[in-house]
Design a protein around this motif. Structure first.
Motif, PDB file in Angstrom:
ATOM      1  N   ARG A   1     -51.149   2.751  22.019  1.00  0.00           N
ATOM      2  CA  ARG A   1     -51.063   2.980  20.736  1.00  0.00           C
ATOM      3  C   ARG A   1     -51.981   1.812  20.027  1.00  0.00           C
ATOM      4  NH1 ARG A   1     -46.006   3.871  17.220  1.00  0.00           N
ATOM      5  NH2 ARG A   1     -45.445   2.402  18.411  1.00  0.00           N
ATOM      6  N   PRO A   2     -53.191   2.020  19.194  1.00  0.00           N
ATOM      7  CA  PRO A   2     -53.736   0.727  18.654  1.00  0.00           C
ATOM      8  C   PRO A   2     -52.929   0.027  17.727  1.00  0.00           C
ATOM      9  CG  PRO A   2     -54.684   2.939  17.988  1.00  0.00           C
ATOM     10  CD  PRO A   2     -53.928   3.180  18.985  1.00  0.00           C
ATOM     11  N   ALA A   3     -52.872  -1.123  17.535  1.00  0.00           N
ATOM     12  CA  ALA A   3     -52.061  -1.987  16.538  1.00  0.00           C
ATOM     13  C   ALA A   3     -52.302  -1.641  15.159  1.00  0.00           C
ATOM     14  CB  ALA A   3     -52.170  -3.404  16.843  1.00  0.00           C
ATOM     15  N   LYS A   4     -51.169  -1.270  14.591  1.00  0.00           N
ATOM     16  CA  LYS A   4     -51.459  -0.915  12.852  1.00  0.00           C
ATOM     17  C   LYS A   4     -51.653  -2.269  12.276  1.00  0.00           C
ATOM     18  CE  LYS A   4     -48.449   3.198  12.697  1.00  0.00           C
ATOM     19  NZ  LYS A   4     -47.468   3.728  11.865  1.00  0.00           N
ATOM     20  N   ALA A   5     -52.708  -2.226  11.143  1.00  0.00           N
ATOM     21  CA  ALA A   5     -52.728  -3.226  10.266  1.00  0.00           C
ATOM     22  C   ALA A   5     -51.501  -3.327   9.423  1.00  0.00           C
ATOM     23  CB  ALA A   5     -54.094  -3.213   9.413  1.00  0.00           C
ATOM     24  N   LYS A   6     -50.853  -4.349   9.276  1.00  0.00           N
ATOM     25  CA  LYS A   6     -49.833  -4.547   8.491  1.00  0.00           C
ATOM     26  C   LYS A   6     -49.894  -4.666   7.302  1.00  0.00           C
ATOM     27  CE  LYS A   6     -46.022  -5.845  11.357  1.00  0.00           C
ATOM     28  NZ  LYS A   6     -44.695  -5.898  11.251  1.00  0.00           N
ATOM     29  N   SER A   7     -49.323  -3.770   6.337  1.00  0.00           N
ATOM     30  CA  SER A   7     -49.329  -3.875   4.963  1.00  0.00           C
ATOM     31  C   SER A   7     -48.543  -4.856   4.197  1.00  0.00           C
ATOM     32  CB  SER A   7     -48.949  -2.516   4.221  1.00  0.00           C
ATOM     33  OG  SER A   7     -47.618  -2.371   4.517  1.00  0.00           O
ATOM     34  N   SER A   8     -48.918  -5.638   3.268  1.00  0.00           N
ATOM     35  CA  SER A   8     -48.276  -6.802   2.841  1.00  0.00           C
ATOM     36  C   SER A   8     -46.763  -6.609   2.198  1.00  0.00           C
ATOM     37  CB  SER A   8     -49.109  -7.344   1.591  1.00  0.00           C
ATOM     38  OG  SER A   8     -49.202  -6.376   0.638  1.00  0.00           O
ATOM     39  N   GLY A   9     -46.590  -5.550   1.772  1.00  0.00           N
ATOM     40  CA  GLY A   9     -45.262  -5.063   1.428  1.00  0.00           C
ATOM     41  C   GLY A   9     -44.177  -4.325   2.225  1.00  0.00           C
ATOM     42  N   GLY A  10     -44.848  -3.398   3.124  1.00  0.00           N
ATOM     43  CA  GLY A  10     -43.643  -2.971   4.129  1.00  0.00           C
ATOM     44  C   GLY A  10     -43.538  -1.377   3.607  1.00  0.00           C
ATOM     45  N   PHE A  11     -42.974  -0.917   4.471  1.00  0.00           N
ATOM     46  CA  PHE A  11     -42.300   0.680   3.876  1.00  0.00           C
ATOM     47  C   PHE A  11     -42.124   0.869   2.511  1.00  0.00           C
ATOM     48  CE2 PHE A  11     -39.559   4.323   4.177  1.00  0.00           C
ATOM     49  CZ  PHE A  11     -40.376   5.326   4.574  1.00  0.00           C
ATOM     50  N   MET A  12     -41.288   0.179   1.959  1.00  0.00           N
ATOM     51  CA  MET A  12     -40.604   0.552   0.699  1.00  0.00           C
ATOM     52  C   MET A  12     -41.785   0.448  -0.377  1.00  0.00           C
ATOM     53  SD  MET A  12     -37.707   1.710   1.193  1.00  0.00           S
ATOM     54  CE  MET A  12     -37.270   1.967  -0.750  1.00  0.00           C
ATOM     55  N   ASN A  13     -42.617  -0.743  -0.229  1.00  0.00           N
ATOM     56  CA  ASN A  13     -43.675  -0.702  -1.348  1.00  0.00           C
ATOM     57  C   ASN A  13     -44.664   0.126  -1.038  1.00  0.00           C
ATOM     58  OD1 ASN A  13     -42.639  -3.293  -2.287  1.00  0.00           O
ATOM     59  ND2 ASN A  13     -43.621  -4.822  -1.011  1.00  0.00           N
ATOM     60  N   ARG A  14     -44.999   0.548   0.194  1.00  0.00           N
ATOM     61  CA  ARG A  14     -45.916   1.817   0.468  1.00  0.00           C
ATOM     62  C   ARG A  14     -45.325   2.957  -0.454  1.00  0.00           C
ATOM     63  NH1 ARG A  14     -46.259   0.422   6.051  1.00  0.00           N
ATOM     64  NH2 ARG A  14     -45.080   2.275   6.290  1.00  0.00           N
ATOM     65  N   LEU A  15     -43.992   3.193  -0.246  1.00  0.00           N
ATOM     66  CA  LEU A  15     -43.633   4.359  -0.996  1.00  0.00           C
ATOM     67  C   LEU A  15     -43.717   4.302  -2.580  1.00  0.00           C
ATOM     68  CD1 LEU A  15     -40.266   5.465   1.009  1.00  0.00           C
ATOM     69  CD2 LEU A  15     -42.375   6.416   0.953  1.00  0.00           C
ATOM     70  N   GLU A  16     -43.306   2.959  -2.911  1.00  0.00           N
ATOM     71  CA  GLU A  16     -43.352   2.795  -4.241  1.00  0.00           C
ATOM     72  C   GLU A  16     -44.837   3.056  -4.902  1.00  0.00           C
ATOM     73  OE1 GLU A  16     -41.768  -0.906  -5.227  1.00  0.00           O
ATOM     74  OE2 GLU A  16     -39.735  -0.181  -4.491  1.00  0.00           O
ATOM     75  N   GLU A  17     -45.737   2.418  -3.805  1.00  0.00           N
ATOM     76  CA  GLU A  17     -47.217   2.828  -4.503  1.00  0.00           C
ATOM     77  C   GLU A  17     -47.400   4.128  -4.867  1.00  0.00           C
ATOM     78  OE1 GLU A  17     -49.629   0.436  -1.712  1.00  0.00           O
ATOM     79  OE2 GLU A  17     -48.651  -1.605  -2.541  1.00  0.00           O
ATOM     80  N   ARG A  18     -47.250   4.733  -3.455  1.00  0.00           N
ATOM     81  CA  ARG A  18     -47.663   6.354  -3.469  1.00  0.00           C
ATOM     82  C   ARG A  18     -46.694   7.081  -4.480  1.00  0.00           C
ATOM     83  NH1 ARG A  18     -46.144   7.495   2.936  1.00  0.00           N
ATOM     84  NH2 ARG A  18     -48.040   6.107   3.626  1.00  0.00           N
ATOM     85  N   TRP A  19     -45.566   6.826  -5.092  1.00  0.00           N
ATOM     86  CA  TRP A  19     -44.831   7.464  -6.184  1.00  0.00           C
ATOM     87  C   TRP A  19     -45.635   6.949  -7.308  1.00  0.00           C
ATOM     88  CZ3 TRP A  19     -41.002  10.709  -6.826  1.00  0.00           C
ATOM     89  CH2 TRP A  19     -40.580  10.572  -7.969  1.00  0.00           C
ATOM     90  N   ASP A  20     -45.999   5.768  -7.481  1.00  0.00           N
ATOM     91  CA  ASP A  20     -46.784   5.694  -8.774  1.00  0.00           C
ATOM     92  C   ASP A  20     -48.171   6.281  -8.843  1.00  0.00           C
ATOM     93  OD1 ASP A  20     -44.762   3.867  -9.638  1.00  0.00           O
ATOM     94  OD2 ASP A  20     -45.964   2.092  -8.726  1.00  0.00           O
ATOM     95  N   LYS A  21     -48.685   6.397  -7.763  1.00  0.00           N
ATOM     96  CA  LYS A  21     -50.029   7.127  -7.616  1.00  0.00           C
ATOM     97  C   LYS A  21     -49.851   8.556  -8.031  1.00  0.00           C
ATOM     98  CE  LYS A  21     -52.389   4.283  -4.338  1.00  0.00           C
ATOM     99  NZ  LYS A  21     -53.022   4.295  -3.046  1.00  0.00           N
ATOM    100  N   ARG A  22     -48.742   9.189  -7.594  1.00  0.00           N
ATOM    101  CA  ARG A  22     -48.584  10.551  -7.782  1.00  0.00           C
ATOM    102  C   ARG A  22     -48.123  10.754  -9.499  1.00  0.00           C
ATOM    103  NH1 ARG A  22     -45.198  10.292  -2.853  1.00  0.00           N
ATOM    104  NH2 ARG A  22     -46.468  11.072  -1.401  1.00  0.00           N
ATOM    105  N   ARG A  23     -47.166   9.782  -9.744  1.00  0.00           N
ATOM    106  CA  ARG A  23     -46.933  10.268 -11.201  1.00  0.00           C
ATOM    107  C   ARG A  23     -48.121   9.840 -12.081  1.00  0.00           C
ATOM    108  NH1 ARG A  23     -41.876   6.792 -13.173  1.00  0.00           N
ATOM    109  NH2 ARG A  23     -42.131   8.331 -14.829  1.00  0.00           N
ATOM    110  N   GLN A  24     -48.893   8.903 -11.897  1.00  0.00           N
ATOM    111  CA  GLN A  24     -50.246   8.982 -12.331  1.00  0.00           C
ATOM    112  C   GLN A  24     -51.181  10.296 -12.731  1.00  0.00           C
ATOM    113  OE1 GLN A  24     -52.014   5.199 -11.203  1.00  0.00           O
ATOM    114  NE2 GLN A  24     -50.749   3.888 -12.302  1.00  0.00           N
TER     115      GLN A  24
END
Length: 136
Positions: A110-133
């Motif tokens: 499996r190729p290495a994933k590029a690490k996001s700066s915030g982690g799993f919870m921050n990604r969820l929060e970003e997705r949540w904010d995008k959906r609300r907008q």
């Protein structure tokens, strides 16, 4: 109170995100674990017998018998509350959800994933904010 249609969609999206991010955790959470009634009967017998030995040990002033009784009671309670063993496939979970035996070296690379700066919870929060907008 039942969930609204929007809440059900968001919950389904979060479930899919969890399954894609961590398939092993998702399968662990989905698996129902039944506890055998025999387990509780044996645990109850152990607790009662242990209590009996503890009382007899104290009454006869035989410390070793009281200790054995206490250990038996503890083992009975631990047996009743312990999680049942999994009887499913054992090994390493692959990204596609299949299970490879322990020590099996031909697991797909499996190729290495590029690490996001915030982690799993921050990604969820970003997705949540995008959906609300998007819903506004």
């Amino acid at each position: 109170m039942p969930l609204s249609e929007y809440e059900q969609r968001v919950l389904e999206q979060m479930e899919r995100a969890l399954e894609s991010d961590d398939p092993r955790l998702a399968t662990t959470l989905q698996r129902s674990r039944r506890r055998s009634p025999l387990r509780f009967v044996l645990a109850g017998i152990g607790v009662v017998l242990g209590l009996l030995l503890l009382v007899v040990g104290v009454a006869t002033q035989q410390t070793w018998l009281g200790v054995v009784g206490f250990a038996l009671m503890f083992a009975g309670v631990a047996t009743a509350f312990a999680a049942p063993r999994s009887r499913g496939p054992q090994g390493t979970v692959r990204p596609d959800g299949s299970v490879a035996p322990h020590g099996h070296t031909s697991a797909p690379h499996r190729p290495a994933k590029a690490k996001s700066s915030g982690g799993f919870m921050n990604r969820l929060e970003e997705r949540w904010d995008k959906r609300r907008q998007q819903d506004r």
